[in-house]
Design a protein around this motif. Structure first.
Motif, PDB file in Angstrom:
ATOM      1  N   THR A   9      42.732  43.028  37.946  1.00 53.78           N
ATOM      2  CA  THR A   9      41.923  44.038  37.261  1.00 53.78           C
ATOM      3  C   THR A   9      40.682  43.432  36.649  1.00 53.78           C
ATOM      4  O   THR A   9      39.569  43.949  36.794  1.00 53.78           O
ATOM      5  N   THR A  10      40.864  42.292  35.955  1.00 54.15           N
ATOM      6  CA  THR A  10      39.742  41.701  35.214  1.00 54.15           C
ATOM      7  C   THR A  10      38.776  40.955  36.103  1.00 54.15           C
ATOM      8  O   THR A  10      37.635  40.736  35.716  1.00 54.15           O
ATOM      9  N   MET A  11      39.217  40.533  37.302  1.00 47.74           N
ATOM     10  CA  MET A  11      38.350  39.746  38.172  1.00 47.74           C
ATOM     11  C   MET A  11      37.869  40.551  39.376  1.00 47.74           C
ATOM     12  O   MET A  11      37.634  40.006  40.430  1.00 47.74           O
ATOM     13  N   ARG A  12      37.726  41.875  39.211  1.00 47.73           N
ATOM     14  CA  ARG A  12      37.230  42.703  40.304  1.00 47.73           C
ATOM     15  C   ARG A  12      35.917  42.166  40.827  1.00 47.73           C
ATOM     16  O   ARG A  12      34.992  41.895  40.072  1.00 47.73           O
ATOM     17  N   ARG A  13      35.835  42.037  42.140  1.00 45.99           N
ATOM     18  CA  ARG A  13      34.624  41.445  42.697  1.00 45.99           C
ATOM     19  C   ARG A  13      33.501  42.449  42.909  1.00 45.99           C
ATOM     20  O   ARG A  13      32.411  42.080  43.320  1.00 45.99           O
ATOM     21  N   ASP A  14      33.755  43.716  42.614  1.00 45.76           N
ATOM     22  CA  ASP A  14      32.639  44.661  42.599  1.00 45.76           C
ATOM     23  C   ASP A  14      32.030  44.753  41.212  1.00 45.76           C
ATOM     24  O   ASP A  14      31.036  45.436  41.009  1.00 45.76           O
ATOM     25  N   GLN A  15      32.627  44.058  40.249  1.00 48.32           N
ATOM     26  CA  GLN A  15      32.115  44.054  38.883  1.00 48.32           C
ATOM     27  C   GLN A  15      31.250  42.821  38.664  1.00 48.32           C
ATOM     28  O   GLN A  15      31.675  41.706  38.922  1.00 48.32           O
ATOM     29  N   PHE A 123      44.493  29.292  38.524  1.00 46.67           N
ATOM     30  CA  PHE A 123      45.340  30.470  38.336  1.00 46.67           C
ATOM     31  C   PHE A 123      46.644  30.232  39.091  1.00 46.67           C
ATOM     32  O   PHE A 123      46.747  30.497  40.292  1.00 46.67           O
ATOM     33  N   GLU A 124      47.653  29.746  38.379  1.00 48.13           N
ATOM     34  CA  GLU A 124      48.884  29.283  39.025  1.00 48.13           C
ATOM     35  C   GLU A 124      49.659  30.378  39.751  1.00 48.13           C
ATOM     36  O   GLU A 124      50.295  30.097  40.770  1.00 48.13           O
ATOM     37  N   PRO A 125      49.661  31.653  39.291  1.00 48.52           N
ATOM     38  CA  PRO A 125      50.407  32.678  40.040  1.00 48.52           C
ATOM     39  C   PRO A 125      49.776  33.037  41.380  1.00 48.52           C
ATOM     40  O   PRO A 125      50.432  33.642  42.222  1.00 48.52           O
ATOM     41  N   LEU A 126      48.514  32.685  41.580  1.00 54.31           N
ATOM     42  CA  LEU A 126      47.790  33.071  42.792  1.00 54.31           C
ATOM     43  C   LEU A 126      47.827  31.956  43.822  1.00 54.31           C
ATOM     44  O   LEU A 126      48.064  30.791  43.511  1.00 54.31           O
ATOM     45  N   SER A 127      47.540  32.314  45.055  1.00 51.01           N
ATOM     46  CA  SER A 127      47.494  31.323  46.125  1.00 51.01           C
ATOM     47  C   SER A 127      46.226  30.477  46.020  1.00 51.01           C
ATOM     48  O   SER A 127      45.287  30.813  45.285  1.00 51.01           O
ATOM     49  N   VAL A 128      46.205  29.399  46.774  1.00 54.01           N
ATOM     50  CA  VAL A 128      45.024  28.536  46.822  1.00 54.01           C
ATOM     51  C   VAL A 128      43.812  29.353  47.263  1.00 54.01           C
ATOM     52  O   VAL A 128      42.740  29.280  46.639  1.00 54.01           O
ATOM     53  N   MET A 129      43.967  30.142  48.309  1.00 53.26           N
ATOM     54  CA  MET A 129      42.837  30.919  48.821  1.00 53.26           C
ATOM     55  C   MET A 129      42.374  31.957  47.797  1.00 53.26           C
ATOM     56  O   MET A 129      41.165  32.168  47.613  1.00 53.26           O
ATOM     57  N   GLU A 130      43.328  32.600  47.104  1.00 52.64           N
ATOM     58  CA  GLU A 130      42.948  33.598  46.109  1.00 52.64           C
ATOM     59  C   GLU A 130      42.196  32.961  44.948  1.00 52.64           C
ATOM     60  O   GLU A 130      41.270  33.566  44.395  1.00 52.64           O
ATOM     61  N   ASN A 131      42.557  31.747  44.583  1.00 50.50           N
ATOM     62  CA  ASN A 131      41.809  31.033  43.548  1.00 50.50           C
ATOM     63  C   ASN A 131      40.369  30.823  43.976  1.00 50.50           C
ATOM     64  O   ASN A 131      39.440  31.004  43.183  1.00 50.50           O
ATOM     65  N   LEU A 132      40.174  30.449  45.232  1.00 53.31           N
ATOM     66  CA  LEU A 132      38.812  30.229  45.726  1.00 53.31           C
ATOM     67  C   LEU A 132      38.038  31.540  45.802  1.00 53.31           C
ATOM     68  O   LEU A 132      36.835  31.580  45.513  1.00 53.31           O
ATOM     69  N   GLU A 133      38.721  32.618  46.175  1.00 49.01           N
ATOM     70  CA  GLU A 133      38.060  33.925  46.220  1.00 49.01           C
ATOM     71  C   GLU A 133      37.576  34.342  44.831  1.00 49.01           C
ATOM     72  O   GLU A 133      36.456  34.838  44.664  1.00 49.01           O
ATOM     73  N   LEU A 134      38.420  34.144  43.831  1.00 54.59           N
ATOM     74  CA  LEU A 134      38.048  34.526  42.474  1.00 54.59           C
ATOM     75  C   LEU A 134      36.862  33.724  41.964  1.00 54.59           C
ATOM     76  O   LEU A 134      36.089  34.201  41.135  1.00 54.59           O
ATOM     77  N   ALA A 135      36.748  32.495  42.442  1.00 59.72           N
ATOM     78  CA  ALA A 135      35.670  31.620  41.984  1.00 59.72           C
ATOM     79  C   ALA A 135      34.355  31.880  42.689  1.00 59.72           C
ATOM     80  O   ALA A 135      33.320  31.338  42.286  1.00 59.72           O
ATOM     81  N   MET A 136      34.376  32.713  43.710  1.00 57.54           N
ATOM     82  CA  MET A 136      33.156  32.963  44.472  1.00 57.54           C
ATOM     83  C   MET A 136      32.074  33.548  43.572  1.00 57.54           C
ATOM     84  O   MET A 136      32.344  34.282  42.640  1.00 57.54           O
ATOM     85  N   ALA A 137      30.833  33.187  43.835  1.00 57.29           N
ATOM     86  CA  ALA A 137      29.704  33.616  43.003  1.00 57.29           C
ATOM     87  C   ALA A 137      29.787  35.105  42.704  1.00 57.29           C
ATOM     88  O   ALA A 137      29.951  35.928  43.595  1.00 57.29           O
TER      89      ALA A 137
END
Length: 276
Positions: A9-15, A123-137
């Motif tokens: 919710t907090t890391m929505r990539r449209d926000q 973010f330990e509950p998330l996968s490696v790929m999801e961590n990278l997605e969240l970090a995207m610009a």
């Protein structure tokens, strides 16, 4: 699941959060070949001078190691660069035209200065790929949810970073299940997803196995040239394995600077840091 839902919710990539929008008109100028200028920087905490007339210059694409005894000012120096601490005197410039002392921490981060602390924060509950997605610009206003479809360009970027950090085979693995060293590499990867110009890395090999240390050395050396990298580290063997140039801090200022051999043979360094 509640933690995962909160993150989604907090890391929505449209926000696009206001604090992550880059300031208009701030463009990095490295025409003189230097990316960071710290000049005559001093800062005092409750009567203790943590930084004392510090002068430090980092070249574009350089890998620099910063060493020094506890209390030498290494952490405070990085706090000043990232906007966490304001100096009493001096100037801090990012390239030729960007005055870091006029900017907030989020503004400095948005301009391309990434900092990795000693303890990995993934973010330990998330996968490696999801961590990278969240970090995207964050200025890419796409995808309303974490599992939204990625574009080919974005998948390619994630694949590139996974290859750089050596976690291709772990893309679907939960980050909390990674080894200590792998978590360190993932956090470096999360910074790389934002394509920083300057990376500040604090004691990256603390707690690592020898094999992980070797892999970390390869990773940091591979980043030089594409990024400017400043590494604060206590392990002298590791520093020797990666550094062309070493800066020794003592009592908040530069005591010596040069190759590892030069600083190790400097009588002043031997006296105050290497213990004779």
């Amino acid at each position: 699941m509640k933690t995962l839902d909160t993150l989604r919710t907090t890391m929505r990539r449209d926000q696009v959060w206001d604090f992550m929008r880059p300031k208009q008109g701030l463009e990095l100028d490295m025409s003189h070949g230097t990316i960071l200028y710290l000049e005559d920087i001093s800062v005092t905490f409750d009567g203790f001078r943590a930084i004392d007339h510090l002068n430090l210059y980092i070249d574009a694409g350089e890998l620099r190691c910063i060493i020094g005894p506890n209390g030498a000012g290494k952490t405070t120096m990085m706090d000043i660069i990232t906007g966490k601490t304001r100096p009493d005197t001096g100037t801090a410039w990012f390239g030729q035209t960007i005055d870091l002392l006029r900017l907030s921490e989020p503004e400095i981060a948005s301009l391309g200065i990434g900092r990795k602390f000693q303890k990995p924060t993934v973010f330990e509950p998330l996968s490696v790929m999801e961590n990278l997605e969240l970090a995207m610009a964050a200025d890419k206003r796409v995808w309303p949810t974490l599992r939204a479809r990625l574009t080919a360009e974005q998948r390619t970027r994630i694949d590139e970073v996974l290859e750089t950090i050596g976690l291709q085979k772990h893309r679907a693995q939960r980050a909390g299940a990674l080894s200590h060293g792998q978590k360190q590499w993932l956090e470096i990867g999360m910074l790389l997803m934002q394509d920083p110009y300057l990376l500040l890395v604090d004691e990256p090999v603390a707690g690592m196995t020898h094999q992980e240390m070797d892999r970390t050395a390869e990773l940091l050396k591979s980043l030089a040239g594409k990024h400017s990298v400043v590494v604060v580290e206590h392990d002298m063997d590791f520093v020797r394995s990666i550094a062309n140039k070493v800066t020794v801090l003592h009592q908040g200022s530069v005591l010596a600077e040069g190759t590892m051999d030069e600083v190790q043979n400097d009588p002043r360094v031997i006296e105050v840091y290497l213990g004779g």
